[in-house]
Write an enzyme that holds these catalytic residues in place. Structure first.
Site, short mmCIF file in Angstrom:
data_model
loop_
_atom_site.label_atom_id
_atom_site.label_comp_id
_atom_site.label_asym_id
_atom_site.label_seq_id
_atom_site.Cartn_x
_atom_site.Cartn_y
_atom_site.Cartn_z
N ASP A 188 0.84 -1.20 0.00
CA ASP A 188 0.00 0.00 0.00
C ASP A 188 0.88 1.25 0.00
O ASP A 188 1.22 1.79 1.06
CB ASP A 188 -1.01 0.02 1.16
N TYR A 191 -1.82 5.12 -2.51
CA TYR A 191 -3.28 5.31 -2.39
C TYR A 191 -3.83 6.18 -3.52
O TYR A 191 -4.87 6.84 -3.36
CB TYR A 191 -3.69 5.86 -1.01
N HIS A 320 -10.19 -5.42 8.79
CA HIS A 320 -9.59 -6.48 7.98
C HIS A 320 -9.43 -7.79 8.76
O HIS A 320 -8.54 -8.58 8.46
CB HIS A 320 -8.24 -6.06 7.43
N HIS A 347 -1.52 -3.41 6.02
CA HIS A 347 -2.95 -3.51 5.77
C HIS A 347 -3.82 -2.92 6.87
O HIS A 347 -4.68 -2.09 6.61
CB HIS A 347 -3.33 -4.96 5.48
N HIS A 349 -4.38 -0.48 9.82
CA HIS A 349 -3.73 0.78 10.12
C HIS A 349 -3.56 1.01 11.61
O HIS A 349 -4.13 1.92 12.21
CB HIS A 349 -4.50 1.94 9.47
FE LIG Z 1 -4.14 -2.61 2.57
#
Ligand SMILES: [Fe+2]
Ligand SMILES: *[C@@H]1O[C@H](CO)[C@@H](O)[C@H](O)[C@H]1NC(C)=O
Ligand SMILES: *[C@@H]1O[C@H](CO)[C@@H](O)[C@H](O)[C@H]1NC(C)=O
Ligand SMILES: *[C@@H]1O[C@H](CO)[C@@H](O)[C@H](O)[C@H]1NC(C)=O
Length: 478
Positions: A188, A191, A320, A347, A349
């Site tokens: 990531d 973004y 998640h 993933h 945060h």
């Molecule tokens: Fe992610």
């Protein structure tokens, strides 16, 4: 008698577990709002000069650290693909030739993206390099790692889910003050996919944001869900398109068939990069590759076995939750068998570190559905707290599961300093009112060399069963 002993051990287990119980830090810090830095901010400044190289980044270029891949973007015209380099400042007596590519994403047209492999480098050497032409040429440098050696010390940084907010910038600046020599990036990146039509402009700004670090030291890339960019509604159906055009990896050096999963060795570490969003079940290319790569790991040469992935296999955040479960089902038994030291993921945060636990005895017909202490298992670290625009994942599952050692929803980064074959210092550093505050610190004992020593010691001292049980709980602290 046997039953009494078992009961005693269960009671001991219970109390040890309580004594070691994990910690949920109530501290939460997100100093700046979760919005991206404006396009005209100096953090994204475009270098002066006609067609000046921008978005300069390097990564390891081979299996053993004697090569780098140097990448940059030019916007007015392709320019040349040449890197001039040498070991003395301003004396560029060596030259390497790269290639150039470009891509479109819906209505976005990328600049000219150059990748150049510079190989046959000496270990432990500072190299200066120059890219671009005449007045707008730019100069940088990097330091090659020590030769592969079990006692080679080396300091890695770990960053995930970075994005491009003021929190991201704070994380980056703190990392740059840490003395880290190479970044393990757990997915990531920009973004850019949060923007209309996945606006590629935000890939360009991100790559300029991180240039002050990644032009001077390799970042080892792994891809996250924000790199997938599957947009059939826009006619964009080839997955990971911007990411793969922009970020080269040395995947062929580890006989991988995809830049999304590969391995590198650096100093005393063997680093395996996995792709959470590429097929990995039995018989797929990633599964076959990993099976073979794990056999190639030589802990006599590289004691530290580290795995990177995006979606964590163990994590107790509401966000998640269980998304890494399918990869856990596929690979956890190998990670335990090969005694992986640490698995870094992003993933989610927030920050979290586990004890050494496994759930490899579970199958859908057995009832053993809880993770148990396992001294052969990796420690799982989630460091998806780089600071992107989606904000913090502040809802942890309550109560904190027994496998979770420490968790906190603040932005930050980690460092892992390999000292020698037996010890490594690990630290998570939160961004605290713009200050860098070491928050979670542990000393890792190597899973291969540490446990060899321990086994010999246990035999010599004729430890009883219950004492060795304590020893294994002690190990959960490493
Ligand atoms: Fe992610
Ligand atoms: C790449 O650049 C060339 C030269 O400017 C241009 O002709 C071509 O259309 C570009 N390709 C893509 C996919 O943008
Ligand atoms: C399921 O797990 C149990 C307990 O570990 C084990 O005894 C059993 O053999 C496993 N079943 C299969 C089909 O592997
Ligand atoms: C390895 O490093 C640790 C931590 O710095 C140190 O305590 C230990 O003595 C070192 N081991 C050897 C064999 O040098």
């Amino acid at each position: 008698m046997g039953q009494q002993r078992l009961l005693l051990i269960l009671i001991l287990c219970y109390f040890v577990q309580i004594a070691l119980g994990g910690e949920t830090s109530s501290f939460m810090r997100s100093q700046w709002p979760s919005t991206d830095i404006p396009l005209d901010n100096e953090a994204f400044v475009v270098p002066d000069g006609h067609n000046a190289p921008q978005q300069v980044h390097i990564t390891q270029g081979d299996y053993d650290g004697k090569a780098v891949i140097i990448s940059w973007v030019t916007t007015a015209e392709p320019g040349n693909n040449e890197v001039l380099y040498g070991t003395e400042k301003n004396i560029y007596n060596l030259k390497a030739q790269g290639d150039v590519r470009n891509y479109t994403f819906f209505n976005y047209k990328s600049g000219y993206i150059h990748h150049c492999l510079v190989s046959d480098l000496e270990y432990n050497t500072k190299y200066y390099y120059k890219i671009g032409q005449s007045d707008s040429a730019r100069e940088f440098w990097f330091q090659t790692p020590p030769e592969i050696d079990p006692d080679a010390s080396y300091k890695f940084g770990i960053i995930g889910d970075l994005g491009q907010t003021y929190n991201s910038l704070s994380t980056l600046q703190h990392y740059m003050q840490s003395g880290g020599q190479t970044v393990l990036f757990v997915g990531d990146l920009s973004y850019a996919d949060k923007y209309a039509h996945n606006d590629g402009i935000r890939w360009d700004t991100w790559s300029r944001l991180v240039e002050p670090s990644v032009a001077y030291q390799p970042w080892i890339w792994s891809a996250g869900n924000h790199e997938i960019e599957y947009r059939p509604d826009l006619g964009e159906v080839s997955t990971f398109k911007p990411y793969l055009h922009r970020h080269a990896t040395p995947y062929m050096a580890s006989k991988s068939s995809s830049p999304l999963w590969y391995a590198v060795r650096r100093a005393s570490a063997h680093i395996i990069v996995l792709s959470s969003y590429s097929p990995f079940v039995k018989y797929t290319p990633q599964w076959i590759w990993l099976k073979n790569e794990l056999k190639k790991v030589d802990r006599e040469k590289t004691p530290w076995l580290i795995v990177l992935m995006h979606a964590p296999m163990y994590n107790s955040n509401d966000a998640h939750y269980m998304e890494g479960e399918s990869m856990r089902a596929a690979f956890e038994h190998w990670f335990v068998k090969y005694k992986v030291d640490i698995i870094f993921a992003g993933h989610v945060h927030a920050y979290e570190r586990s004890y050494r636990i496994s759930n490899i005895n579970y199958n859908i017909t057995s009832g053993n559905r809880y993770p148990v202490p396992d001294k052969s298992a990796p420690v799982y670290v989630t460091v998806g707290d780089g600071g992107n625009q989606e904000g913090l994942a502040s809802r942890f599952l309550d109560p904190q599961p027994e496998y979770s050692a420490f968790r906190e929803a603040s932005y930050g980064h980690s460092t892992l300093e390999l000292k020698n074959r037996t010890h490594a210092f690990y630290q998570w550093n939160r961004n605290d009112d713009g200050k860098h505050v070491p928050t979670d610190f542990v000393v890792f004992q190597n899973q291969y060399w540490g446990s060899n020593t321990r086994r010999r010691r246990l035999k010599k001292n004729h430890h009883s069963w219950s004492q060795s049980l304590f020893a294994s709980f002690e190990d959960m602290l490493v």
